[in-house]
Enzyme design. Structure first.
Site, PDB file in Angstrom:
ATOM      1  N   ASN A  34       0.263  -1.006   0.464  1.00  0.00           N
ATOM      2  CA  ASN A  34      -0.354  -0.026  -0.093  1.00  0.00           C
ATOM      3  C   ASN A  34       1.140   1.314  -0.039  1.00  0.00           C
ATOM      4  O   ASN A  34       1.780   1.439   1.124  1.00  0.00           O
ATOM      5  CB  ASN A  34      -0.442  -0.243   1.277  1.00  0.00           C
ATOM      6  N   ASN A  93      -6.607  10.705  -0.868  1.00  0.00           N
ATOM      7  CA  ASN A  93      -6.187   9.392  -1.808  1.00  0.00           C
ATOM      8  C   ASN A  93      -5.993   9.423  -2.928  1.00  0.00           C
ATOM      9  O   ASN A  93      -5.715  10.876  -3.740  1.00  0.00           O
ATOM     10  CB  ASN A  93      -7.580   8.623  -1.404  1.00  0.00           C
ATOM     11  N   CYS A 102      -4.770   6.928   7.785  1.00  0.00           N
ATOM     12  CA  CYS A 102      -4.148   5.550   6.939  1.00  0.00           C
ATOM     13  C   CYS A 102      -3.206   4.688   7.556  1.00  0.00           C
ATOM     14  O   CYS A 102      -1.944   5.218   8.500  1.00  0.00           O
ATOM     15  CB  CYS A 102      -3.590   6.515   6.116  1.00  0.00           C
ATOM     16  N   ASN A 104      -1.256   1.559   7.527  1.00  0.00           N
ATOM     17  CA  ASN A 104       0.204   1.730   6.382  1.00  0.00           C
ATOM     18  C   ASN A 104       0.614   3.533   5.874  1.00  0.00           C
ATOM     19  O   ASN A 104       1.706   3.155   5.986  1.00  0.00           O
ATOM     20  CB  ASN A 104      -0.431   0.453   5.470  1.00  0.00           C
ATOM     21  N   THR A 256      -6.069   0.304   8.107  1.00  0.00           N
ATOM     22  CA  THR A 256      -7.442   0.907   9.018  1.00  0.00           C
ATOM     23  C   THR A 256      -8.255  -0.683   8.881  1.00  0.00           C
ATOM     24  O   THR A 256      -8.557  -0.618  10.076  1.00  0.00           O
ATOM     25  CB  THR A 256      -8.043   1.976   8.849  1.00  0.00           C
ATOM     26  N   GLY A 257      -8.102  -1.325   8.131  1.00  0.00           N
ATOM     27  CA  GLY A 257      -9.530  -2.047   7.197  1.00  0.00           C
ATOM     28  C   GLY A 257      -9.031  -2.672   8.781  1.00  0.00           C
ATOM     29  O   GLY A 257     -10.095  -3.932   8.693  1.00  0.00           O
TER      30      GLY A 257
HETATM   31  N1  LIG Z   1      -8.635   4.845   1.517  1.00  0.00           N
HETATM   32  C1  LIG Z   1      -8.833   5.158   3.159  1.00  0.00           C
HETATM   33  C2  LIG Z   1      -7.314   5.892   3.287  1.00  0.00           C
HETATM   34  C3  LIG Z   1      -6.307   4.671   3.310  1.00  0.00           C
HETATM   35  C4  LIG Z   1      -6.730   3.724   4.687  1.00  0.00           C
HETATM   36  C5  LIG Z   1      -5.323   2.551   4.018  1.00  0.00           C
HETATM   37  N2  LIG Z   1      -4.880   2.850   3.042  1.00  0.00           N
HETATM   38  C6  LIG Z   1      -4.891   2.348   5.412  1.00  0.00           C
HETATM   39  O1  LIG Z   1      -4.481   1.217   5.317  1.00  0.00           O
HETATM   40  O2  LIG Z   1      -5.445   2.668   6.696  1.00  0.00           O
HETATM   41  C7  LIG Z   1     -10.241   6.203   2.975  1.00  0.00           C
HETATM   42  O3  LIG Z   1     -10.280   6.948   2.410  1.00  0.00           O
HETATM   43  O4  LIG Z   1     -10.737   6.333   4.690  1.00  0.00           O
END
Ligand SMILES: N[C@H](CCC[C@H](N)C(=O)O)C(=O)O
Length: 314
Positions: A34, A93, A102, A104, A256-257
């Site tokens: 990422n 983003n 975010c 990562n 975060t996911g």
């Molecule tokens: N696209 C995500 C932000 C980046 C999250 C992801 N890359 C991470 O590592 O948490 C959003 O719009 O909430």
């Protein structure tokens, strides 16, 4: 993997004469693939690039390529909660939208700060202000980074989602929703940014990723859109996932996911609730997630890798 055409704004700025263009030094880092363009704005309070310029730099053919642009900024003038912050992190983003956090990316920013020679506090931590609140990455001796990601947002309104709450804390656990002609069971968890989690028996067979992902990202039940995680349970302490990110589409990892889906798996009874580290296998590699009962905070441990540095023009 379709190549997105450049937006009109981006193509206009591409045509901008070199006289008007300004030089932009950057460093490229990734967390399990990422990948992010990091900008050193430690002397600034606002990002030095616009969302449009950032989206152009993220383009994988016309730009540097990346899932987002991260700005290392000065700490807020008055932090409100009294204790000092070291820096602020802002992120756009690859579509130019601005998320709250975010996972990562915060590890990449911590590594970036260390590589810039920024001293850490005694415990190796940086106190980072983000739109999701205080986030604290700690540099470990083995090169990995453990991040205090704060507490999860369980209350539907704080994810945010308009799905009807069906569990304690006014939360959403395996609630039905319709998308792409299918009925889904959705568990919604906020990490500052929204996450919709869907447990499946087989990640390869049970989803039509390129269609289900965007349909769920833009689902009307998520007023700020949402990140989408499809999860298969491999064991009491091992989950595997595929992620379609809000504002970025398919990525190799989402920190975060990984945090949100670990909380969802425990709350949906897919794995036992406890402090034990949970291995989350993402397409780009593994993260270790703990949801500690002592402080209700989530701790994420994983790598951050320097790829290259350079100079571009916008
Ligand atoms: N696209 C995500 C932000 C980046 C999250 C992801 N890359 C991470 O590592 O948490 C959003 O719009 O909430």
């Amino acid at each position: 993997f379709s190549v997105r055409p450049l937006s009109s704004t981006a193509s206009t700025s591409l045509r901008r004469t070199t006289l008007e263009a300004r030089k932009v030094p950057f460093s490229k880092y990734h967390g399990l693939g990422n990948d992010f363009i990091l900008i050193d704005d430690r002397d600034k309070s606002e990002p030095s690039l616009t969302p449009e310029e950032s989206a152009m730099l993220c383009h994988r053919n016309f730009g540097i390529g990346g899932d987002g642009v991260i700005f290392a900024l000065q700490p807020p003038s008055e932090s409100g909660d009294g204790a000092d912050f070291d820096f602020t992190m802002r992120i756009y983003n690859s579509d130019g939208s601005e998320p709250e956090m975010c996972g990562n990316g915060i590890r990449c920013m911590a590594q970036f700060l260390k590589d810039l020679g920024e001293s850490k506090s005694d415990d190796g931590a940086y106190q980072i202000h983000t739109l999701a609140g205080r986030i604290v990455p700690v540099m470990n001796e083995d090169g990995t980074i453990t991040v205090d990601m704060g507490e999860p947002f369980l209350e539907a309104a704080k994810v945010p989602t308009t799905l009807e709450a069906n569990a304690e804390h006014d939360s959403v656990v395996e609630q039905t929703l319709e998308a792409n002609g299918k009925t889904w069971k959705c568990t919604a968890v906020g990490m500052g940014n929204p996450h919709a989690i869907f447990f499946v028996n087989d990640l390869e067979k049970d989803i039509d990723f390129e269609k289900d992902g965007p349909a769920l990202e833009a689902h009307e039940s998520f007023p700020a859109k949402t990140n989408v995680e499809f999860v298969q349970v491999k064991g009491d302490d091992h989950l595997i996932m595929k992620v379609w990110e809000r504002g970025a589409g398919p990525t190799l990892a989402c920190g975060t996911g990984a945090c949100a889906l670990t909380v969802a798996a425990m709350r949906a009874g897919k794995i036992p609730r406890g402090d034990q580290p949970v291995r989350v296998t993402l397409p780009g590699g593994d993260l270790w997630i703990e949801w500690r009962e002592s402080d209700n905070k989530i701790y994420m441990t994983g790598p951050a890798t320097f790829a290259f540095a350079g100079e571009t023009k916008v």
